[in-house]
Write an enzyme that holds these catalytic residues in place. Structure first.
Site, PDB file in Angstrom:
ATOM      1  N   CYS A  87       0.835  -1.203   0.000  1.00 31.84           N
ATOM      2  CA  CYS A  87       0.000   0.000   0.000  1.00 31.84           C
ATOM      3  C   CYS A  87       0.873   1.258   0.000  1.00 31.84           C
ATOM      4  CB  CYS A  87      -0.968  -0.054   1.178  1.00 31.84           C
ATOM      5  SG  CYS A  87      -2.300   1.140   1.067  1.00 31.84           S
ATOM      6  N   HIS A 196      -3.443  -5.736   1.136  1.00 31.64           N
ATOM      7  CA  HIS A 196      -2.705  -5.929   2.398  1.00 31.64           C
ATOM      8  C   HIS A 196      -2.615  -7.394   2.826  1.00 31.64           C
ATOM      9  CE1 HIS A 196      -2.359  -1.692   3.828  1.00 31.64           C
ATOM     10  NE2 HIS A 196      -3.325  -1.525   2.952  1.00 31.64           N
ATOM     11  N   GLU A 198      -0.677  -8.609   4.980  1.00 36.44           N
ATOM     12  CA  GLU A 198      -0.387  -8.727   6.423  1.00 36.44           C
ATOM     13  C   GLU A 198      -1.661  -8.702   7.270  1.00 36.44           C
ATOM     14  OE1 GLU A 198      -0.522  -6.076   4.815  1.00 36.44           O
ATOM     15  OE2 GLU A 198      -0.610  -4.248   6.027  1.00 36.44           O
TER      16      GLU A 198
END
Lengths: 224, 78
Positions: A87, A196, A198
């Protein structure tokens, strides 16, 4: 010996803790790196996390790109250090010219936050080796400036060299050219994407655990 | 300014809002940024080149933006 993966914190970074946690869950040792410190503390790979570094002032990632830690990261990335930009981290990598193109305002002008289906197009990079080419994954997407743009020649080059790593499925969420969600450099050690991974590493908090493969890929590559 | 080939959704939103406010006849709007840099000494060619360098490397992202540098006199009273 555990593999040390640095996660940079810029003023305004938000997802640095989640990235550290993802590294830990994948079996690595997360190392906090500070934007003002040139020293990478002998890490084996680096993650530039999501957020709003320097308040997104000037352009997203434009000021972070000139921070002391980035000087070292840019040098080492050119020498082969695995670097993942998520991002805002992807925006920093484009501003650093480690990756071509730029991220612009979503074409519909809305901030978008949803679970996003992606196709892994390239499973040979440092960060995607644990996937298979063509595999579909779902991870969160949340940004206001995620429209990937580059000139036609650059886009053709990326396609021809297999450097489009992820493509959006189920509708283009932000006007990205050719549905591009993430790309890599020629060597395959630097990867940037808007979604994302994560945030998709644990069943309790993520829509899937599809994101874990990013972190296990890098660790496997480094141990091998 | 964003290069002509780069989509400018903000400019488009402004353009679409104009008729609602009674401002007719605007066929396109492009939105950009303006930086005002004050320098102590008179601007010679070397100083101008430094500013262009600043714009190329930092103030603008030349992948998606063009820039122009213009010199303006500042009133001494300011």
């Amino acid at each position: 010996m555990t593999t040390r993966v640095g996660v940079v914190t810029f003023p305004g970074s938000l997802d640095d803790r989640d990235a550290q946690r993802a590294v830990k869950l994948a079996g690595g040792e997360p190392v906090a790196l500070w934007h003002g410190d040139k020293d990478l503390h002998q890490v084996d790979a680096v993650i530039l996390p999501g957020g709003f570094s320097y308040g997104d002032y000037l352009r997203c990632g434009a000021i972070a790109r000139f921070s002391p830690v980035m000087e070292t990261i840019i040098d080492q990335a050119r020498a082969g250090l695995p670097v993942l930009g998520i991002c805002n981290g992807f925006q920093v990598l484009c501003e650093s010219h480690l990756l071509p193109g730029a991220l612009t305002r979503n074409d519909h002008l809305h901030f978008i936050c949803r679970d996003q289906r992606l196709r892994v197009e390239n499973a040979a990079t440092a960060w995607t080796a644990d996937y298979t080419a063509g595999q579909e994954i779902t991870v969160p997407l949340k940004n206001g400036e995620g429209g990937y743009v580059a000139d036609e020649r650059t886009l053709d080059e990326l396609e021809a060299e297999g450097r489009v790593v992820f493509r959006y499925l189920g509708g283009n969420p932000n006007g990205s050219r050719r549905d591009i969600a993430g790309i890599t450099n020629e060597a395959g050690n630097v990867v940037g994407l808007m979604p994302h991974p994560e945030h998709a590493v644990e069943a309790l908090t993520g829509p899937t655990i599809d994101g874990l493969g990013f972190f296990t890929s890098a660790l496997r590559k480094l141990v091998a | 300014m964003l290069k002509p080939e780069i989509l400018d959704p903000q400019g488009q939103a402004v353009q679409r809002a104009l008729p609602r406010l009674g401002f007719e006849g605007v066929s396109d709007v492009r939105q950009g940024k303006r930086f005002e840099l004050e320098v102590a000494d008179p601007v010679d060619e070397a100083a101008l080149e430094r500013v262009r360098e600043m714009a190329r490397t930092f103030l603008a992202n030349t992948v998606i933006e063009d820039f122009h540098v213009r010199i303006e006199e500042v009133e001494a009273a300011r």
